[in-house]
Structures are given as C-alpha cells and as structure tokens.
Motif scaffolding. Structure first.
Motif, mmCIF file in Angstrom:
data_model
loop_
_atom_site.group_PDB
_atom_site.id
_atom_site.type_symbol
_atom_site.label_atom_id
_atom_site.label_comp_id
_atom_site.label_asym_id
_atom_site.label_seq_id
_atom_site.Cartn_x
_atom_site.Cartn_y
_atom_site.Cartn_z
ATOM 1 N N GLU A 207 1.062 -1.222 -0.330
ATOM 2 C CA GLU A 207 -0.099 -0.253 0.153
ATOM 3 C C GLU A 207 0.248 1.727 -0.197
ATOM 4 N N ALA A 208 0.263 2.219 -0.177
ATOM 5 C CA ALA A 208 0.905 3.147 -1.199
ATOM 6 C C ALA A 208 1.932 4.087 0.603
ATOM 7 N N ASP A 209 1.316 4.026 1.974
ATOM 8 C CA ASP A 209 1.964 5.050 3.538
ATOM 9 C C ASP A 209 3.073 4.011 3.916
ATOM 10 N N SER A 210 2.200 2.867 4.132
ATOM 11 C CA SER A 210 2.529 1.829 4.957
ATOM 12 C C SER A 210 3.777 0.432 4.284
ATOM 13 N N GLY A 211 3.765 0.903 3.201
ATOM 14 C CA GLY A 211 4.918 0.280 1.530
ATOM 15 C C GLY A 211 5.612 0.640 1.502
ATOM 16 N N SER A 212 5.653 2.255 0.984
ATOM 17 C CA SER A 212 6.647 2.629 0.240
ATOM 18 C C SER A 212 8.039 2.671 0.482
ATOM 19 N N VAL A 213 8.374 2.991 2.083
ATOM 20 C CA VAL A 213 9.749 2.339 2.845
ATOM 21 C C VAL A 213 9.966 0.812 2.552
ATOM 22 N N HIS A 214 8.816 0.227 2.887
ATOM 23 C CA HIS A 214 9.382 -1.495 1.948
ATOM 24 C C HIS A 214 10.361 -1.320 0.457
ATOM 25 N N THR A 215 8.906 -0.506 0.029
ATOM 26 C CA THR A 215 9.220 -0.945 -1.309
ATOM 27 C C THR A 215 10.604 -0.105 -1.961
ATOM 28 N N LEU A 383 8.404 -1.176 25.314
ATOM 29 C CA LEU A 383 9.578 -2.534 25.830
ATOM 30 C C LEU A 383 9.467 -2.779 24.381
ATOM 31 N N ARG A 384 10.843 -3.068 24.466
ATOM 32 C CA ARG A 384 11.893 -3.500 23.629
ATOM 33 C C ARG A 384 10.875 -3.452 21.820
ATOM 34 N N PRO A 385 10.951 -1.930 21.147
ATOM 35 C CA PRO A 385 10.027 -1.861 20.151
ATOM 36 C C PRO A 385 10.535 -2.675 18.489
ATOM 37 N N PRO A 386 10.379 -2.622 17.413
ATOM 38 C CA PRO A 386 10.591 -3.421 16.922
ATOM 39 C C PRO A 386 11.577 -3.078 16.120
ATOM 40 N N VAL A 387 12.442 -1.562 16.647
ATOM 41 C CA VAL A 387 13.887 -1.904 15.351
ATOM 42 C C VAL A 387 14.795 -1.188 16.931
ATOM 43 N N PHE A 388 14.801 -1.961 18.141
ATOM 44 C CA PHE A 388 14.835 -1.648 19.528
ATOM 45 C C PHE A 388 16.290 -2.741 19.924
ATOM 46 N N ASN A 420 14.670 5.307 8.403
ATOM 47 C CA ASN A 420 14.387 4.603 8.155
ATOM 48 C C ASN A 420 14.057 2.850 10.193
ATOM 49 N N GLU A 421 14.154 2.011 9.365
ATOM 50 C CA GLU A 421 14.540 0.880 10.493
ATOM 51 C C GLU A 421 16.007 1.381 11.388
ATOM 52 N N GLU A 422 17.123 1.498 10.491
ATOM 53 C CA GLU A 422 18.243 1.410 10.967
ATOM 54 C C GLU A 422 18.598 2.491 11.970
ATOM 55 N N ALA A 423 17.854 3.764 11.280
ATOM 56 C CA ALA A 423 18.423 4.976 12.002
ATOM 57 C C ALA A 423 17.560 5.012 13.248
ATOM 58 N N ILE A 424 15.880 4.486 13.374
ATOM 59 C CA ILE A 424 15.553 5.174 14.470
ATOM 60 C C ILE A 424 16.009 3.796 15.748
ATOM 61 N N ALA A 425 16.752 2.583 14.937
ATOM 62 C CA ALA A 425 17.542 1.447 16.395
ATOM 63 C C ALA A 425 18.887 2.036 16.810
ATOM 64 N N LYS A 426 19.404 3.443 15.514
ATOM 65 C CA LYS A 426 20.274 4.187 16.372
ATOM 66 C C LYS A 426 19.353 5.000 17.194
ATOM 67 N N TYR A 427 18.549 5.931 16.855
ATOM 68 C CA TYR A 427 18.025 6.555 17.373
ATOM 69 C C TYR A 427 17.884 6.191 19.757
ATOM 70 N N ASN A 428 16.944 4.469 19.164
ATOM 71 C CA ASN A 428 16.868 4.025 20.550
ATOM 72 C C ASN A 428 17.790 3.693 21.411
#
Length: 562
Positions: A207-215, A383-388, A420-428
């Motif tokens: 889908e447009a919003d949820s899948g664009s980053v995956h795409t 607790l323990r977010p997906p990209v944690f 993205n997920e890698e950046a959010i993991a670093k922010y966490n």
C-alpha cells in the motif's frame, strides 16, 4: 562436386562429405581419386566452417540450453537478442553461399581456390562467434554480462571482428536500453529471467503509505549481472532514480499529480537519448550518453524528493520532534515520567511492565501538556520496540526495565525514507543512554536534597566520618555526571543539531539531506561513545556505582547511623 561442397558449407552431409558423429565436423570421404591431398585438406578446412555455421544456426533456431535451465533461457531477453544479432551475421554468410552458387552456375570452370578466398573472412569470424555462444550456452555468462563478452570481442583490433561484434552487441544494447527506460522513467523491472542489474528483493504490491518505505528498500543492485561497462557509482544512481519512480508511482494519485517531475517532453528526451546506446555504431559502450541521462534525472528526482519531504513530509517539524523525544529534549516530560515510573521500572520486566510504563508516560505527558501535540502521536513508548537493539553488558550492569525502554516511531510519508528502521534503532540506542544519564543526575541531586531535609529536620549537621565520606563521594559523582550531562547537551546534541538544521536550510535535494542526517547521527553515536566499547564499559561501571549510591539513599540505609 560443387553442389556437395555448398551443401557441406551449409552443414549438411552428402556422398562426398560425411561426419563420424553429430559433434564432429564433416570430412571428405576417403578414396576419391580425383582429389589432390592439398585439395582434400582445403576442403576439410572449409567443412569446419560449415560445421561452425551449423552449430550457430542451431543455436539461433533452437537455442541449445546446455546445462542451464531451459525455461529461464527461453525467457532470456539477452539470449534472444544474441540470437538475433548472430542470425544477422549468418544471413550474410547464407547470402555469400548463394552468390558463390550463382557464380559457379554461370562459370562452371570456377576453381576451388575462389571458394577458399571467398570464405577466408568467415574462417576467422565463425570461430569467434562460436566461442562467445559456447560461453553463453554453458552458463559462464548470462544476462547483461553478455554485453561485456561482446564488447571485448569487438575491441580486438581486427576490423572484421570489430564490425561483426558491434552489430551483434547492438541488439543486446537495445535490450539494456529498453530495460533502463522502463526503470528510470516508470520504475518497472522488465526482467523475467533476473538478467537486469536491478533486482527486486520482494514483491512490489504494498500500500502507498505503509509499504512505500518497504518498496524503497526492496530493490538492490545484482552485482552478478552488472555489466563492467556500467560503473558501480552509476549503477547506484540508476537504482536511486528508479526507486524514486517506483515509490511515487505507488503514492496517491493526487500526490503524484501535484509533484510530477517528468513531463511528456522529458520522457521523450530520455527515450531518444537511450536509443543512442544501441544506434551509435561504436565498438565500445556509449557510457558518456548514459552518464549524461542519469546525471540529469538524478538531479531532478532528488530535487523532487526534497520538495515532497519539506512540503508534504514536514521535515523541520519531524527533526524537532526527534530531538524532543528520542534525544530527550523534553526534559520536563521525562522527569515527570521518572517520578511516576521509577518504582516499577527499577525491577525486572514483568507481564504488566509495558502497560504500566505506557500509562505513566501518558500521565506525564498530560501533566506537561504535550499529549495534544501532533508529534506526540508519532512516538509510542514501549518495551523492546521492533527496531530496538537490546543493551549489552558493555552498557549496563543491571537488567532492570529501564534498559528495555525505547520508542516505536510512525513518521509521516515520505520521511520513512530518511528515518528508516536502521536510523530509528540508532536513535533508540541514544535515547537509552541519554535517559540513563538524566536518571543518574536526578538521583544524585535527590541524595543531596534528602540530606538537606534530614539536616533541617534534625537541626544539626551530620559530622560522622562515614556520612561525611558518603557525601564527599556523592559530590564527586555528581560533579562527574553533571559535567558529562553538560558535555552531552551543549557540546554534542546542541552543537550537532545546529549544524544539522543549518544543512537542511542549505540543502535542495534528497541526497544532501540524507547525507547530512547520516553525518548527524553518526557523529552523535561517536561523540556519545556508542562506538567505543572500552569507554562504554568504563561508563557502565561508573554508572553502576552512582546508581548503587542512589539505591542506598532510596532504601534509607545511607543515613541509618545518623
């Protein structure tokens, strides 16, 4: 005799020319009295030309698959183009045989030397073509890498081979040009046999919003079929342009219409320029033409991405929000959260810990009146977010629930491309460290405050040696943590944030913004010692000692002797 020779040159045996097996060339049958040994040797050499022609024609007509997968070979556009190019050369050979036959009919006394002289070029060309075909049939090269073989064969310094292989390569370059056009303009991978150097790593039906980053992340460069004529830096630019086209083609129609960056004139220009890749008639690949196309398209797509990120994605507001929440910029919010949650977050994780922590966080946000901010909904404490990335023993010496806290982030489109997920993991990782420093600073200040209240209540200063040493130790610990906190907030966070926001103000394309963000995040990780295991271990030991003193004060054991 001439008819037998012409049939042998077409790869067909007869009474005079026979073959011992299907894999061996035709040979003159023994025992013909009117043939001189030299003529027989010459005819055998010509029969080898006919054998090579027969093998090439068989490849063109039936494409012998060899050890490879016949289904994938049937779908191979580059093999089909190679067959087309070779068939063009074989057509010239067949035309030459017709001309020889006509001359023999008109001039019955034509000597055999004329035949040898007429086929001299083909004795050089057909073996070279056969060598290329064998490499393809046996799976040594496939896909766009066939262009490398043809380009090398076209640069041997022999005009005959140069011209022939340039003509054969032209058909394969046309396949590459068509694939590049589909990818650069429309974001389509026209490749059913995995021959194009852009490889979709996952089905592209999100889908447009949820899948664009995956795409955006689901395409990569397939180095196994990347032609050597296309440098890696150019391939990465091609990948970026196509991914941008894919993502924006999958967004809502209104967004695509408002921010279309390639009009029909631009599309026609791209198609016209790409035709030069296979119509230039040069032995080498027209790299300069492709670089010019990619350079202009990348600039346009990067500027378009920047416009969407700043106007639709609210880049400025999102950067402020990341600083407030994931870099603990809202100090009052996290202080209130500490008051409400410290009692159960100092214990190991239990079944109710996540729910209790979320409730405490919402109460703290309500008290400081930030729960109605638009950015507040983007960050969910859990607790323990997906990209944690769980803290290691190099960071902490305890396994309480504080070490498991992080944020699950849902940012607006198209900011997932940068955050993205890698950046959010670093922010966490940064959030966990900065929150720990804040907790220790507050805990050590609370030790001092509790001692002042005790003195005020008792109306006398405690002069026992034990308590005096504890207060001195607390002062030294507080001095260390306060200076560390000042360093982190002023010299690291505020300084790097100012540089990052200044870079955003100066940037006008997506590449520059992402590079500035990557530099910002990498610098934060470096200057907060996240990339130095030895310093992290030392700080963990110091923090454990400081936390021990705070726990001693919390239990009331610190002043029991007083």
């Amino acid at each position: 005799m001439w008819s037998e020779v012409l049939m042998a040159l077409s790869g067909h045996p007869g009474d005079v020319f026979v073959r011992n097996s299907e894999t061996q060339p035709l040979k003159v049958v023994d025992g013909i009295p009117f043939l001189h040994p030299s003529e027989k040797e010459m005819l055998n050499r010509l029969c080898n030309v006919g054998h090579l022609y027969s093998d090439l024609d068989d490849f063109v007509q039936h494409d012998n698959f060899g050890p490879g997968d016949s289904k994938s070979c049937t779908l191979s556009l580059y093999r089909q183009a190679l067959r087309t190019g070779i068939d063009g050369q074989l057509q010239q050979y067949r035309q030459l045989l017709l001309e020889i036959e006509l001359k023999v009919v008109q001039q019955p006394g034509t000597p055999m030397s004329y035949l040898h002289q007429s086929l001299a070029e083909w004795q050089l060309l057909l073996p070279a073509l056969t060598k290329v075909v064998k490499r393809v049939v046996h799976g040594e090269v496939h896909g766009a890498r066939i262009l490398d073989v043809l380009d090398r064969a076209a640069c041997q310094g022999i005009p005959l081979l140069n011209n022939a292989f340039t003509a054969v390569a032209s058909a394969n370059r046309q396949v590459l040009a068509n694939q590049l056009n589909a990818w650069l303009v429309h974001g389509l991978v026209l490749d059913s046999a995995h021959e194009f150097f852009i490889l979709p790593a996952a089905p592209a039906h999100e889908e447009a919003d949820s899948g664009s980053v995956h795409t955006w992340q689901s395409f990569r460069i397939n180095h196994d079929v990347l032609p050597q004529c296309i440098p890696l830096r150019l391939a990465e630019s091609i990948l970026f342009i196509g991914k941008a086209a894919v993502v924006f083609n999958k967004t809502t129609s209104d967004l695509s219409l408002r921010h279309a960056y390639l009009d029909p004139t631009d599309i026609s220009w791209v198609e016209r320029e790409l035709t030069k890749l296979h119509t230039a008639g040069t032995a080498s690949f027209a790299l300069g033409v492709l670089e010019d196309i990619v350079s202009k398209l990348r600039m346009r797509s990067a500027q378009h991405m920047w416009a969407v990120m700043t106007r639709v994605g609210h880049l400025g507001a999102l950067v402020v929000a990341f600083k407030d929440y994931m870099l603990v910029g809202k100090g009052q919010l996290f202080l209130e959260f500490y008051h409400h949650a410290n009692a159960f977050l100092t214990l190991p994780v239990a079944a109710s810990t996540a729910t209790d922590a979320k409730a405490a966080y919402l109460r703290a946000a309500s008290l400081v009146q930030c729960d109605h901010d638009r950015a507040f909904a983007w960050f969910t404490l859990c607790l323990r977010p997906p990209v944690f990335v769980a803290a290691t023993m190099a960071d902490v010496n305890t396994r309480d629930a504080w070490t498991e806290l992080g944020f699950s982030v849902k940012v607006p489109w198209p900011m997932q491309l940068m955050f993205n997920e890698e950046a959010i993991a670093k922010y966490n990782s940064l959030f966990s460290f900065l929150l720990r420093v804040n907790r220790l600073q507050y805990g050590l200040h609370r030790v001092w405050a509790d001692n002042m209240r005790r003195i005020k209540r008792n109306r006398v200063a405690d002069k026992t040696s034990t308590n005096a040493r504890l207060l001195s130790l607390r002062a030294r610990m507080s001095f260390l943590v306060d200076n560390l906190q000042y360093y982190l907030q002023v010299d690291v966070l505020d300084a790097q944030y100012a540089l990052f926001t200044d870079a955003i103000d100066r940037c006008r394309d997506f590449d520059a913004i992402t590079q500035a963000h990557d530099h910002f995040l990498t610098t934060l990780l470096t200057q907060t010692f996240r990339t130095a295991p030895s310093v992290r271990a030392l700080l963990a030991e110091l923090f454990a000692l400081c936390q021990g003193l705070c726990d001693l004060n919390k239990r009331g054991d610190m002043w029991r002797d007083a």
